[in-house]
Design a protein around this motif. Structure first.
Motif, mmCIF file in Angstrom:
data_model
loop_
_atom_site.group_PDB
_atom_site.id
_atom_site.type_symbol
_atom_site.label_atom_id
_atom_site.label_comp_id
_atom_site.label_asym_id
_atom_site.label_seq_id
_atom_site.Cartn_x
_atom_site.Cartn_y
_atom_site.Cartn_z
ATOM 1 N N MET A 1 0.123 2.010 -0.737
ATOM 2 C CA MET A 1 -0.515 1.653 0.544
ATOM 3 C C MET A 1 0.546 1.497 1.642
ATOM 4 N N LYS A 2 0.192 2.026 2.831
ATOM 5 C CA LYS A 2 1.129 1.934 3.965
ATOM 6 C C LYS A 2 1.230 0.484 4.440
ATOM 7 N N CYS A 3 2.266 0.199 5.252
ATOM 8 C CA CYS A 3 2.390 -1.155 5.817
ATOM 9 C C CYS A 3 1.211 -1.451 6.732
ATOM 10 N N LEU A 4 0.906 -2.730 6.847
ATOM 11 C CA LEU A 4 -0.307 -3.128 7.573
ATOM 12 C C LEU A 4 -0.075 -3.137 9.084
ATOM 13 N N ASP A 5 -1.123 -2.711 9.796
ATOM 14 C CA ASP A 5 -1.023 -2.803 11.262
ATOM 15 C C ASP A 5 -1.629 -4.137 11.693
ATOM 16 N N PRO A 6 -1.261 -4.615 12.894
ATOM 17 C CA PRO A 6 -1.735 -5.945 13.329
ATOM 18 C C PRO A 6 -3.256 -6.106 13.307
ATOM 19 N N GLU A 7 -3.975 -5.020 13.639
ATOM 20 C CA GLU A 7 -5.441 -5.124 13.676
ATOM 21 C C GLU A 7 -5.975 -5.484 12.286
ATOM 22 N N THR A 8 -5.424 -4.809 11.263
ATOM 23 C CA THR A 8 -5.864 -5.094 9.882
ATOM 24 C C THR A 8 -5.476 -6.524 9.496
ATOM 25 N N ILE A 9 -4.302 -6.930 9.952
ATOM 26 C CA ILE A 9 -3.864 -8.305 9.620
ATOM 27 C C ILE A 9 -4.816 -9.332 10.220
ATOM 28 N N TYR A 10 -5.184 -9.108 11.481
ATOM 29 C CA TYR A 10 -6.132 -10.046 12.114
ATOM 30 C C TYR A 10 -7.467 -10.050 11.371
ATOM 31 N N LEU A 11 -7.917 -8.839 11.042
ATOM 32 C CA LEU A 11 -9.208 -8.745 10.331
ATOM 33 C C LEU A 11 -9.127 -9.466 8.989
ATOM 34 N N PHE A 12 -7.981 -9.306 8.315
ATOM 35 C CA PHE A 12 -7.782 -9.973 7.020
ATOM 36 C C PHE A 12 -7.804 -11.499 7.203
ATOM 37 N N LEU A 13 -7.099 -11.955 8.233
ATOM 38 C CA LEU A 13 -7.025 -13.403 8.484
ATOM 39 C C LEU A 13 -8.386 -13.987 8.886
ATOM 40 N N GLU A 14 -9.159 -13.201 9.633
ATOM 41 C CA GLU A 14 -10.450 -13.703 10.120
ATOM 42 C C GLU A 14 -11.607 -13.292 9.201
ATOM 43 N N GLU A 15 -11.244 -12.861 8.024
ATOM 44 C CA GLU A 15 -12.215 -12.466 6.998
ATOM 45 C C GLU A 15 -13.208 -11.434 7.496
ATOM 46 N N GLY A 16 -12.675 -10.452 8.219
ATOM 47 C CA GLY A 16 -13.536 -9.401 8.769
ATOM 48 C C GLY A 16 -13.435 -8.105 7.996
ATOM 49 N N LEU A 17 -12.732 -8.133 6.870
ATOM 50 C CA LEU A 17 -12.585 -6.908 6.061
ATOM 51 C C LEU A 17 -13.573 -6.924 4.902
ATOM 52 N N PRO A 18 -14.060 -5.740 4.499
ATOM 53 C CA PRO A 18 -14.889 -5.700 3.290
ATOM 54 C C PRO A 18 -14.040 -6.165 2.087
#
Lengths: 190, 186
Positions: A1-18
């Motif tokens: 897996m590639k390094c994470l971009d900030p948008e994904t990090i925010y989504l991960f932190l705010e529980e917005g990812l599947p």
């Protein structure tokens, strides 16, 4: 897996990812120190954002707003009651007057009605005289109009046709004079 | 929620206590929104009074199927825009912002410095508050709704009549631009 971009990090932190994506992100974070730093940084940033101080309105703010909205209005019921109150007040005043003056009241009343009659008569006389003055003035106005008509008919009669050029020429010179006098206003707008 | 509906109905009948309950519930979130939008607490309080007056006079037009909180924030947002128009305050549209030196490439440097870890939490809050005032109004509005008023992305999309994706993207941009402003301050 590639390094994470900030948008994904925010989504991960705010529980917005599947959940499946979140698992992948977590797996990557466990192995990538750079992304761990990024996550830590964004988490701290989000924490600061979410805990920004909340401004508080003054304690009497609600009352201030309510006072503006619910201003005491002049409702019809209040007006009727006030009028009735005034009527009762004046009636009571009148009754008190009658009771206090007793036998003198009728005498006072008759004297008052006499004065009222005299006053009325004077008013009537004044109205009659005023009417006469109006009639005299209207007759005077009519006479004035008749005289004016006669003068005009005299001026414009065939025999005295020479008067017209005289009037026209005087109008011409008058307009020339007016143009000269108001030249600044007319042409310069000053 | 049912209480709120009851307060609305009673307010429509001219019940002061019921409308007082509505004011008390929304005065703090609205003050935090309006205050940070106009950057001055006194002006914000005046605007807030006008907003509540508008809410009261428009209460008959409120449709019960629409979430009340969203409706209130929509009124507040329109009022703030009117205020700017009257004062002719310069606001930036999103298209303008792209020409104001902010671009996502700038926001995402490869070797990024940790802004957050450089400050203590209370210092960082102060810095964020200052940087927030430099954020373009259209992004600041969405940011405040999301992180100070704690509205959901869906609610924000409803208020601004924007697609959900756009709202999410703009809020992400707001956060990263805020970080960029903090970085510039160092």
């Amino acid at each position: 897996m590639k390094c994470l971009d900030p948008e994904t990090i925010y989504l991960f932190l705010e529980e917005g990812l599947p959940s499946s994506d979140a698992k992948d992100v977590q797996a990557h974070l466990d192995t990538c120190p750079r992304c761990q730093l990024l996550l830590e940084d964004r988490a701290h940033f989000l924490e600061a954002i979410k805990s920004l101080p909340r401004w508080q309105p003054p304690p009497d703010f609600t009352d201030q707003v309510l006072a503006k909205i619910f201003r005491p209005r002049l409702d019809s019921q209040r007006v009727i009651f006030s009028a009735l109150g005034l009527l009762v007040f004046f009636s009571l005043c009148f009754l008190t007057l009658v009771v206090l003056t007793g036998p003198y009241f009728l005498r006072t009343l008759s004297s008052f009605s006499h004065q009222l009659f005299v006053g009325g008569e004077a008013c009537l006389l004044f109205l009659v005289k005023a009417g006469k003055v109006i009639i005299i003035f209207s007759k005077l106005g009519l006479n004035f109009l008749q005289q004016g008509r006669e003068i005009l008919s005299l001026l414009f009669s065939w025999e005295r046709l020479g008067v017209i050029p005289m009037i026209l020429s005087s109008f011409f010179w008058l307009s020339i004079f007016a143009l000269w006098a108001f030249r600044r206003k007319l042409f310069l707008g000053a | 929620m049912n209480d709120e509906r009851e307060y609305i109905l009673k307010s429509l009948d001219g019940n002061q206590e019921a409308f007082a309950m509505i004011i008390q519930k929304y005065q703090t979130p609205l003050l935090n929104y309006v205050g940070r939008m106009v950057k001055d607490k006194e002006t914000a309080l005046d605007l807030l009074q006008e907003i509540f007056l508008k809410i009261f006079t428009s209460l008959r037009q409120y449709k019960p199927h629409y979430p009340f909180r969203t409706w209130i924030f929509k009124i507040a947002s329109n009022h703030v825009i009117d205020f700017w128009r009257k004062r002719r305050v310069e606001t930036y549209s999103l298209d303008d912002e792209e020409n104001h030196g902010f671009s996502l490439l700038q926001v995402l440097p490869l070797q990024e410095k940790s802004v957050a870890r450089k400050y203590e939490l209370h210092q960082l809050r102060k810095k964020i508050e200052q940087a927030l005032q430099k954020l373009p109004a259209s992004l600041r509005e969405l940011f405040i709704w999301r992180y100070i008023n704690e509205l959901s992305y869906e609610e924000i999309a409803e208020i601004k009549n924007l697609p959900l994706g756009t709202v999410k993207n703009r809020i992400f941009q707001a956060k990263e631009k805020l970080r960029l402003l903090l970085e510039k301050e160092e």
